[in-house]
Design a protein around this motif. Structure first.
Motif, PDB file in Angstrom:
ATOM      1  N   LEU A 181       0.836  -1.190   0.000  1.00  0.00           N
ATOM      2  CA  LEU A 181       0.000   0.000   0.000  1.00  0.00           C
ATOM      3  C   LEU A 181       0.876   1.248   0.000  1.00  0.00           C
ATOM      4  N   TYR A 182       0.619   2.135  -0.964  1.00  0.00           N
ATOM      5  CA  TYR A 182       1.328   3.408  -1.064  1.00  0.00           C
ATOM      6  C   TYR A 182       0.311   4.542  -1.094  1.00  0.00           C
ATOM      7  N   VAL A 183       0.738   5.714  -0.618  1.00  0.00           N
ATOM      8  CA  VAL A 183      -0.108   6.910  -0.628  1.00  0.00           C
ATOM      9  C   VAL A 183       0.687   8.059  -1.231  1.00  0.00           C
ATOM     10  N   ALA A 184       0.126   8.696  -2.261  1.00  0.00           N
ATOM     11  CA  ALA A 184       0.677   9.940  -2.795  1.00  0.00           C
ATOM     12  C   ALA A 184      -0.140  11.089  -2.223  1.00  0.00           C
ATOM     13  N   TYR A 185       0.532  12.180  -1.826  1.00  0.00           N
ATOM     14  CA  TYR A 185      -0.190  13.267  -1.178  1.00  0.00           C
ATOM     15  C   TYR A 185       0.627  14.549  -1.222  1.00  0.00           C
ATOM     16  N   THR A 217       0.607  25.603  -8.311  1.00  0.00           N
ATOM     17  CA  THR A 217       0.120  24.654  -7.319  1.00  0.00           C
ATOM     18  C   THR A 217      -0.326  23.367  -7.975  1.00  0.00           C
ATOM     19  N   LEU A 218       0.091  22.234  -7.436  1.00  0.00           N
ATOM     20  CA  LEU A 218      -0.457  20.934  -7.813  1.00  0.00           C
ATOM     21  C   LEU A 218      -0.885  20.209  -6.549  1.00  0.00           C
ATOM     22  N   GLU A 219      -2.039  19.541  -6.619  1.00  0.00           N
ATOM     23  CA  GLU A 219      -2.588  18.807  -5.482  1.00  0.00           C
ATOM     24  C   GLU A 219      -3.569  17.772  -6.026  1.00  0.00           C
ATOM     25  N   GLY A 220      -4.344  17.172  -5.145  1.00  0.00           N
ATOM     26  CA  GLY A 220      -5.374  16.238  -5.596  1.00  0.00           C
ATOM     27  C   GLY A 220      -4.815  14.936  -6.131  1.00  0.00           C
ATOM     28  N   SER A 221      -3.858  14.344  -5.457  1.00  0.00           N
ATOM     29  CA  SER A 221      -3.157  13.168  -5.972  1.00  0.00           C
ATOM     30  C   SER A 221      -4.078  11.975  -6.192  1.00  0.00           C
ATOM     31  N   ARG A 222      -3.850  11.302  -7.315  1.00  0.00           N
ATOM     32  CA  ARG A 222      -4.377   9.965  -7.591  1.00  0.00           C
ATOM     33  C   ARG A 222      -3.182   9.127  -8.023  1.00  0.00           C
ATOM     34  N   PHE A 223      -3.063   7.896  -7.497  1.00  0.00           N
ATOM     35  CA  PHE A 223      -1.842   7.118  -7.638  1.00  0.00           C
ATOM     36  C   PHE A 223      -2.161   5.838  -8.392  1.00  0.00           C
ATOM     37  N   TYR A 224      -1.386   5.560  -9.464  1.00  0.00           N
ATOM     38  CA  TYR A 224      -1.651   4.397 -10.306  1.00  0.00           C
ATOM     39  C   TYR A 224      -0.353   3.679 -10.656  1.00  0.00           C
ATOM     40  N   LYS A 225      -0.494   2.385 -10.925  1.00  0.00           N
ATOM     41  CA  LYS A 225       0.558   1.620 -11.581  1.00  0.00           C
ATOM     42  C   LYS A 225      -0.046   1.041 -12.855  1.00  0.00           C
ATOM     43  N   ILE A 226       0.503   1.462 -13.991  1.00  0.00           N
ATOM     44  CA  ILE A 226      -0.038   1.083 -15.295  1.00  0.00           C
ATOM     45  C   ILE A 226       1.121   0.602 -16.162  1.00  0.00           C
ATOM     46  N   ASN A 227       1.034  -0.638 -16.614  1.00  0.00           N
ATOM     47  CA  ASN A 227       2.083  -1.215 -17.470  1.00  0.00           C
ATOM     48  C   ASN A 227       3.463  -1.063 -16.841  1.00  0.00           C
ATOM     49  N   GLY A 228       3.537  -1.278 -15.545  1.00  0.00           N
ATOM     50  CA  GLY A 228       4.821  -1.233 -14.851  1.00  0.00           C
ATOM     51  C   GLY A 228       5.321   0.156 -14.507  1.00  0.00           C
ATOM     52  N   GLN A 229       4.590   1.193 -14.929  1.00  0.00           N
ATOM     53  CA  GLN A 229       4.974   2.570 -14.642  1.00  0.00           C
ATOM     54  C   GLN A 229       4.107   3.104 -13.503  1.00  0.00           C
ATOM     55  N   TYR A 230       4.703   3.974 -12.691  1.00  0.00           N
ATOM     56  CA  TYR A 230       3.961   4.612 -11.609  1.00  0.00           C
ATOM     57  C   TYR A 230       3.550   6.020 -12.042  1.00  0.00           C
ATOM     58  N   TYR A 231       2.298   6.360 -11.778  1.00  0.00           N
ATOM     59  CA  TYR A 231       1.753   7.654 -12.179  1.00  0.00           C
ATOM     60  C   TYR A 231       1.090   8.324 -10.981  1.00  0.00           C
ATOM     61  N   ILE A 232       1.331   9.619 -10.820  1.00  0.00           N
ATOM     62  CA  ILE A 232       0.608  10.445  -9.858  1.00  0.00           C
ATOM     63  C   ILE A 232      -0.133  11.507 -10.657  1.00  0.00           C
ATOM     64  N   PHE A 233      -1.439  11.417 -10.641  1.00  0.00           N
ATOM     65  CA  PHE A 233      -2.321  12.303 -11.400  1.00  0.00           C
ATOM     66  C   PHE A 233      -2.669  13.478 -10.499  1.00  0.00           C
ATOM     67  N   LEU A 234      -2.416  14.717 -10.941  1.00  0.00           N
ATOM     68  CA  LEU A 234      -2.502  15.901 -10.088  1.00  0.00           C
ATOM     69  C   LEU A 234      -3.323  16.997 -10.751  1.00  0.00           C
ATOM     70  N   THR A 235      -4.007  17.781  -9.922  1.00  0.00           N
ATOM     71  CA  THR A 235      -4.770  18.907 -10.428  1.00  0.00           C
ATOM     72  C   THR A 235      -4.067  20.223 -10.123  1.00  0.00           C
ATOM     73  N   ARG A 236      -4.233  21.175 -11.031  1.00  0.00           N
ATOM     74  CA  ARG A 236      -3.845  22.557 -10.764  1.00  0.00           C
ATOM     75  C   ARG A 236      -5.139  23.341 -10.574  1.00  0.00           C
ATOM     76  N   PRO A 237      -5.477  23.702  -9.327  1.00  0.00           N
ATOM     77  CA  PRO A 237      -6.789  24.311  -9.084  1.00  0.00           C
ATOM     78  C   PRO A 237      -6.863  25.711  -9.686  1.00  0.00           C
ATOM     79  N   ALA A 238      -7.946  26.008 -10.363  1.00  0.00           N
ATOM     80  CA  ALA A 238      -9.025  25.089 -10.710  1.00  0.00           C
ATOM     81  C   ALA A 238      -9.132  25.014 -12.226  1.00  0.00           C
TER      82      ALA A 238
END
Length: 544
Positions: A181-185, A217-238
């Motif tokens: 279990l990992y958390v991006a934040y 500013t970047l925030e709103g992390s979503r964390f994925y592993k796709i095809n062996g790559q790690y991705y952190i999906f981030l928002t720039r509000p708004a």
């Protein structure tokens, strides 16, 4: 979730930069078929319309478990918190339950000497762990600590697994392929934490990325592993969405790419779609579910297909250079059943509230009940609705909708106030006032809060009429299309058929800083002494 102290001028400044992810343009779509944001439909419909849900569900995290999709959203001070939405086609959604059964984070969430408006459940994360067939919800509260709740079914029961001393701001939870279990934040500075195998403790945390000043500013992390790559999906509000990619593991190093910026959204007058999640269908197609700022109604979920570049970066598919108002429906298996519509009639059958309802702060559970009808007993002596406990809320359906309630006021006592409100930091209501031997229906406006969520106005009656008998029907209609000057109106009936307009139109406020949109609210509070009650036999939410 945007910082509460972030000013609107700062948000405007963020839009000064230009740029847009280049997406493969889709041809203009025809009007949607039977797929709709406003009710159940077959998965074989030719197209769907955005927003896929025209109700207030923000800071979305979306996942798929088998043939079922789930999403979580922010609820701030409303209880229970963190609704879990369910869908079989990514287009038609129902509310399955809530991940946080009660906001037991301090007395302010009970309206006990303090108030938790615009606190509570901010952007959080929903994940599923196949190894133990368990759903996980993770979110920080009040910048103080992080809470983890688990359940073996989306509808619950959910229970608290642990509390972690590190506040994982705007967290994204990843269940890796090896079950770690990992958390991006984080905000601007992005961190990754590893949890213990049982998910109860933090093993390590490490900064993995610092947002360049050119991005802001970047925030709103979503964390994925796709095809062996790690991705952190981030928002720039708004107004933007970015993504980080690592080929070296969850702790990076990461490189950044812009996904979208200043992209025209699918709701006229609304904002840029941002801060949501990626999800893959059973047949391998990818979609991005974001939200659109659309006040006074709130933040509405919108869906768009995503493709990937050969070197592993996501690209949102556009229609005429914008997030499409319609797209071809996802190709998914036929649903096992139709989902429960988010509009319609609730007669409060059974002995429990349906998951479409949330209280304004935690209720006093000794002073309400459901038994083929809803009984609200007065729980607070106050002349301020914002301090009144046991106010029960329901999201408003956009772009316009009407709520009608049948209310039995026979057991009200002297000084009691009960009715139907349009509730936000600027509110109005129609309801019954019991004063002495007299009963009247009243329209009240001028209920206001300041930007620190302190009451600045408790309301003034602007119209009223005497009523006889023991029942009255109350009605509120609201236009929640984005923009200023949107109106709500109130009316009443003594027979359930003929309604009489009461009072002037109410102008809905659309300041984003309250974050949550307007809601219909059922209330009953005392101004003199406890002991009174009302019974609500029926609530109906309709659209034109």
């Amino acid at each position: 979730m945007s910082w509460t102290h972030q000013s609107w001028p700062r948000r405007r400044a963020l839009t000064a930069a230009t740029g847009l992810a280049v997406g493969a343009l889709l041809p203009p779509e025809a009007a949607p078929g039977t797929a709709s944001a406003r009710g159940p439909a077959l998965a074989t419909a030719a197209a769907f319309a955005n927003p896929v849900i025209w109700q207030d569900f923000a800071d979305i995290d979306v996942i798929r478990v088998g043939d079922t999709y789930y999403a979580s959203a922010s609820t701030m001070h409303y209880s229970p918190g963190a609704p879990v939405l369910r869908s079989y086609d990514l287009v038609n959604w129902e509310i399955a339950g809530h991940s946080v059964p009660v906001l037991d984070f301090g007395a302010k969430y009970d309206l006990n000497g303090a108030r938790g408006y615009v606190r509570g459940i901010w952007a959080s994360s929903l994940a599923y762990r196949p190894s133990n067939r368990t759903f996980y919800w993770l979110g920080q509260i009040d910048f103080a600590r992080t809470y983890v709740y688990t359940a073996t079914a989306a509808e619950g029961p959910w229970s608290r697994l642990t509390t972690i001393s590190t506040p994982y701001y705007d967290a994204g939870l990843l269940v890796d392929t090896d079950d770690t279990l990992y958390v991006a934040y984080g905000n601007t500075t992005i961190n990754v934490a590893q949890l213990s195998p049982d998910g109860r403790d933090q093993v390590r945390t490490q900064q993995v990325f610092t947002t360049p000043p050119s991005v802001g500013t970047l925030e709103g992390s979503r964390f994925y592993k796709i095809n062996g790559q790690y991705y952190i999906f981030l928002t720039r509000p708004a107004n933007g969405q970015y993504i980080l990619k690592s080929s070296s593991g969850p702790f990076g190093p990461y490189t950044m790419r812009q996904v979208l910026l200043d992209l025209r959204g699918p709701i006229p007058g609304g904002g840029v779609p941002h801060q949501g999640g990626l999800v893959q269908t059973q047949n391998g197609a990818w979609y991005y579910m974001a939200f659109v700022d659309a006040y006074p109604g709130g933040r509405m979920p919108a869906l768009a297909p995503v493709t990937w570049t050969p070197d592993g970066w996501p690209v949102v598919q556009l229609a005429n250079g914008a997030w499409g108002s319609t797209y071809p429906s996802p190709a998914v298996p036929p649903p096992p059943r139709q989902v429960t519509p988010m509009i319609g009639v609730d007669t409060f059958d059974g002995t429990a509230l349906k998951p479409s309802w949330e209280w304004n702060h935690n209720p006093d559970n000794t002073r309400w009940s459901v038994n083929n009808g809803l009984t609200l007993r007065t729980a607070t002596v106050t002349n301020d609705l914002y301090w009144a406990r046991n106010t029960l809320t329901h999201r408003i359906q956009g772009p316009t909708s009407t709520a009608t309630v049948q209310l039995d006021h026979t057991a009200m006592r002297d000084g009691d106030r009960a009715g139907l409100a349009l509730l936000r930091d600027s509110s109005a209501w129609i309801g019954v006032k019991r004063d002495g031997a007299g009963t009247r229906v009243s329209m009240v406006n001028g209920l206001t809060m300041d930007t620190n969520w302190n009451t600045t106005g408790t309301g003034t009656e602007v119209a009223g009429a005497a009523v006889s008998g023991g029942r009255v029907w109350l009605r509120a209609s609201a236009d929640i299309r984005p923009g200023t000057g949107r109106l709500g109106t109130f009316s009443y009936s003594t027979d359930g058929t003929t309604f009489t307009r009461l009072g002037p139109a109410f102008s809905l406020g659309n300041d984003w800083r309250f974050f949550m949109g307007y809601r219909f609210a059922l209330f009953n509070h005392a101004t003199q002494a406890l002991g009174g009650s009302v019974r609500i036999a029926r609530f109906e939410l309709t659209t034109p």
